[in-house]
Design an enzyme around this catalytic site. Structure first.
Site, short mmCIF file in Angstrom:
data_model
loop_
_atom_site.label_atom_id
_atom_site.label_comp_id
_atom_site.label_asym_id
_atom_site.label_seq_id
_atom_site.Cartn_x
_atom_site.Cartn_y
_atom_site.Cartn_z
N GLN A 162 0.84 -1.12 0.09
CA GLN A 162 0.02 -0.09 -0.12
C GLN A 162 0.83 1.45 0.08
O GLN A 162 1.82 1.23 0.74
CB GLN A 162 -0.99 0.12 1.10
CG GLN A 162 -2.06 0.90 1.13
CD GLN A 162 -2.91 0.86 2.55
OE1 GLN A 162 -2.21 0.78 3.25
NE2 GLN A 162 -4.30 0.83 2.37
N ARG A 190 9.08 2.50 12.45
CA ARG A 190 7.69 2.78 12.56
C ARG A 190 7.47 4.27 11.84
O ARG A 190 8.09 5.22 12.41
CB ARG A 190 6.87 2.68 13.60
CG ARG A 190 5.63 2.37 13.52
CD ARG A 190 4.78 2.09 14.81
NE ARG A 190 3.27 2.19 14.73
CZ ARG A 190 2.38 1.90 15.60
NH1 ARG A 190 3.18 1.44 16.73
NH2 ARG A 190 1.20 2.21 15.81
N TYR A 221 -8.55 8.98 8.84
CA TYR A 221 -8.75 7.96 9.84
C TYR A 221 -9.67 8.74 11.03
O TYR A 221 -10.83 8.14 11.08
CB TYR A 221 -7.33 7.56 10.82
CG TYR A 221 -6.39 6.72 10.00
CD1 TYR A 221 -6.21 5.43 10.23
CD2 TYR A 221 -5.55 7.34 8.99
CE1 TYR A 221 -5.28 4.80 9.91
CE2 TYR A 221 -4.49 6.61 8.28
CZ TYR A 221 -4.42 5.29 8.59
OH TYR A 221 -3.73 4.39 8.13
N GLU A 275 -6.70 -3.67 12.42
CA GLU A 275 -6.47 -4.22 11.58
C GLU A 275 -7.33 -5.61 11.38
O GLU A 275 -7.94 -5.62 10.06
CB GLU A 275 -5.05 -5.10 11.62
CG GLU A 275 -4.01 -4.19 11.97
CD GLU A 275 -3.72 -2.84 10.81
OE1 GLU A 275 -4.15 -2.97 9.90
OE2 GLU A 275 -3.46 -1.75 11.20
#
Length: 629
Positions: free
Chosen positions: A166, A582, A410, A325
């Site tokens: 992605q 991350r 989000y 997820e």
């Protein structure tokens, strides 16, 4: 017909379906073809209404020494009778031959000019009867793949590889039409060095073929049409532990025990999500905990969620990541944004769904606190982003799709759904959301379709409700509408009082010991960004922040330290940046350091070269620009 009119999208649309003419091979029943302007994908060269990929069959060998993938991709094609070519997406792989898979006849092919952020087209000429093509190719140092040395893994014995597709990185190692609106089934035969295990985002065959040449081969299949970015692979020293009847976790042996303990509620989460959103349609829900260089908290690859080890806190305090997820198994994987402009349909819906799962399992107070933290993040994003980028349906033409990877998608997306729920009630909203997933299962969707469904199933011609909801204002205009549901004022009442008391020099030492991770994050993030050295010394002494193991709390502390040029935290900061990759953590810290030319930039300049090899290309590509590499 213009390129913007040539697009695959989803099952239901305001303008109706436009299908391929009779006499052609038919598209899968779950992916009817539709031409609407809002579903045109500017990040793909494909022309799916002329010729589109319906199935991908990979036969690949992974060479760790050369950091290369080589083999074939065999593509099933649906085409118009008049179509003379098919256009695929590419970004770095090299093709040695293309043939008609049925006849073996060679097919002419050519790469076009590269375009900013999206690679270049691969155009293949088709013979009149061609329905399946085979592409022989090699991909070296593909942007989607990260090759790790043994020293960069937990076990330190074997190399490791994982992919991150992605948004549009899979075109660097898989020749196909890399658009979320062009769903495809797939299969793969993967050959790796002996001693390594391959796993993929599809069902794995029990049979492993061992060769005399020091390799072993694994077979996988995904019989449900998925967006191409959801084809994922990991290869390494991996072991599996079952968590329930249909759940389990893969990890390196050194990581597996702690990961399994942290994930022991997973089966309960699946059952809860099914009660809320309908049946889980993917068979198994397994996870893999990757080395710390994985750039995201998690990636919702079907049947095999990819996870960062940074969620392992030892007390399950960060497992809402798993709920998120898992929720993607409905929003994102089942009903998928047709283009990256509508990324909020994936992430906003999933963020809303996450809070519902968390509430059902861990209680309303926990869910309300996490919602409040999300609203805090959203408010920060609204201040920092260009106004145009605060719309849900964002204009990404000529830009990287990763530019839409913000808390607008989000948190504003989740706030939009919470607003609808608060006005119509859960007794109506829950069946609506479940119907949305059922009607659009295995199909791409657009903002226009979602709004049409809300108006059809919830508004039902009620002019007063239409005015109250402000649907178009939420999706197509910037900012946060006034009808947003505020955070629960009591969710963090004690913590907010402690923040106020801190201004007078009082530390919540006793409260900190019993606070949850979310409460600790609220406290640290709500403190004024300007703090004196003595205040920071006191915080660190009282709470042991420099040595805290919870990575979310550590990030909040280091963000505060960087904002105040707090030298005692620099060794911890450098270790943090060099220990994990991350994006959520490393990108904002480097950005903050880089803005401080005299104090911060020297720290960044000496840390980044040492840490860079740990970072996935998605992260290092962004940071390279920052440091002029």
């Amino acid at each position: 017909m213009t390129r913007l009119a040539l697009l695959l999208a989803s099952a239901i649309a305001l303008s109706g379906c436009q299908t391929l003419p009779s006499g052609t091979s038919s598209a899968p029943a779950t992916s009817p073809v539709l031409a609407t302007a809002d579903a045109a994908d500017p990040h793909s060269f494909a022309r799916p209404l002329e010729a589109r990929v319906t199935h991908v069959d990979l036969d690949l060998r992974f060479d760790f020494a050369a950091r290369a993938v080589a083999g074939t991709a065999t593509l099933d094609i649906d085409r118009r009778p008049t179509a003379r070519e098919i256009i695929l997406d590419s970004d770095g792989y090299q093709v040695s031959a293309v043939t008609d898979a049925a006849t073996g006849a060679p097919l002419a092919f050519a790469f076009g000019a590269a375009q900013n952020a999206i690679g270049r087209p691969l155009t293949i000429q088709l013979a009149p009867g061609t329905r399946k093509i085979r592409i022989a190719y090699t991909a070296r140092d593909a942007a989607a793949l990260q090759w790790l040395t043994p020293e960069q893994t937990a076990g330190k014995r074997q190399p490791f590889l994982f992919s991150q597709g992605q948004a549009i990185l899979n075109r660097s190692w898989i020749p196909t039409q890399d658009s979320p609106g062009i769903r495809q089934t797939w299969a793969a035969r993967i050959t790796v060095p002996m001693g390594l295990t391959a796993v993929m985002s599809g069902l794995k065959s029990d049979e492993i073929i061992v060769s005399t040449g020091g390799t072993q081969t694994f077979d996988f299949r995904m019989d449900k049409p998925v967006a191409p970015y959801l084809i994922a692979i990991a290869i390494g020293d991996l072991k599996f532990q079952s968590l329930g009847a249909r759940t389990g976790v893969w990890a390196e042996p050194a990581t597996l025990p702690a990961a399994a303990r942290e994930l022991e509620d997973t089966e309960k989460m699946v059952e809860t999500a099914e009660r809320l959103f309908g049946p889980y349609r993917w068979g198994r829900y397994d996870m893999i905990v990757l080395p710390p260089s994985f750039p995201f908290g998690g990636m919702e690859n079907p049947t095999l969620t990819f996870l960062t080890p940074t969620f392992i806190a030892g007390d399950k305090s960060l497992v809402s990541l798993i709920a998120h997820e898992l929720a993607h198994s409905w929003s994102g994987n089942l009903a998928t944004n047709a283009t990256w402009a509508d990324f909020w349909l994936n992430e906003g819906t999933t963020t809303y769904a996450t809070s519902r799962v968390v509430e059902a399992i861990y209680g309303k107070r926990v869910a309300d606190q996490q919602i409040a933290l999300g609203i805090d993040s959203l408010n920060g994003e609204l201040k920092n982003l260009p106004t145009a980028d605060t719309r849900l349906a964002i204009d990404l033409r000529g830009r990287s799709p990763d530019d839409g990877l913000t808390d607008i998608a989000y948190e504003k997306g989740a706030a939009f759904l919470r607003m609808i729920e608060s006005n119509v009630g859960r007794d109506r909203f829950d069946p609506f959301l479940r119907k949305w997933f059922d009607e659009h299962a295995f199909q791409p969707v657009t903002s226009a379709q979602f709004l049409a469904a809300v108006r059809r199933d919830l508004v039902r011609g009620d002019a007063a409700l239409e005015q109250l909801l402000q649907l178009d204002r939420w999706v197509y205009e910037p900012g946060l509408p006034a009808n947003a549901v505020p955070a629960d004022a009591q969710a963090f009442a004690e913590v907010d009082a402690a923040v106020a008391a801190h201004a007078g020099g009082t530390l919540p030492t006793a409260a900190w010991a019993r606070w949850t991770t979310d409460e600790r994050l609220r406290f640290l993030n709500r403190l004024p960004r300007k703090q004196g050295r003595a205040r920071l010394d006191a915080l660190d002494r009282a709470f042991g922040l420099d040595g805290v193991g919870n990575m979310e709390v550590k990030f909040a502390w280091l963000s505060l330290a960087v904002a105040n040029r707090y030298d005692p935290a620099v060794p911890s900061l450098e270790a943090f940046l060099a220990a994990q990759g991350r994006r959520k953590f490393v990108r904002p810290l480097y950005l903050a350091l880089n803005k401080d030319q005299s104090w911060g930039r020297p720290i960044a300049q000496r840390t980044y070269p040492r840490a860079r090899s740990l970072y996935h290309p998605l992260v290092s590509g962004e940071l390279d620009k920052l440091f002029g590499r």
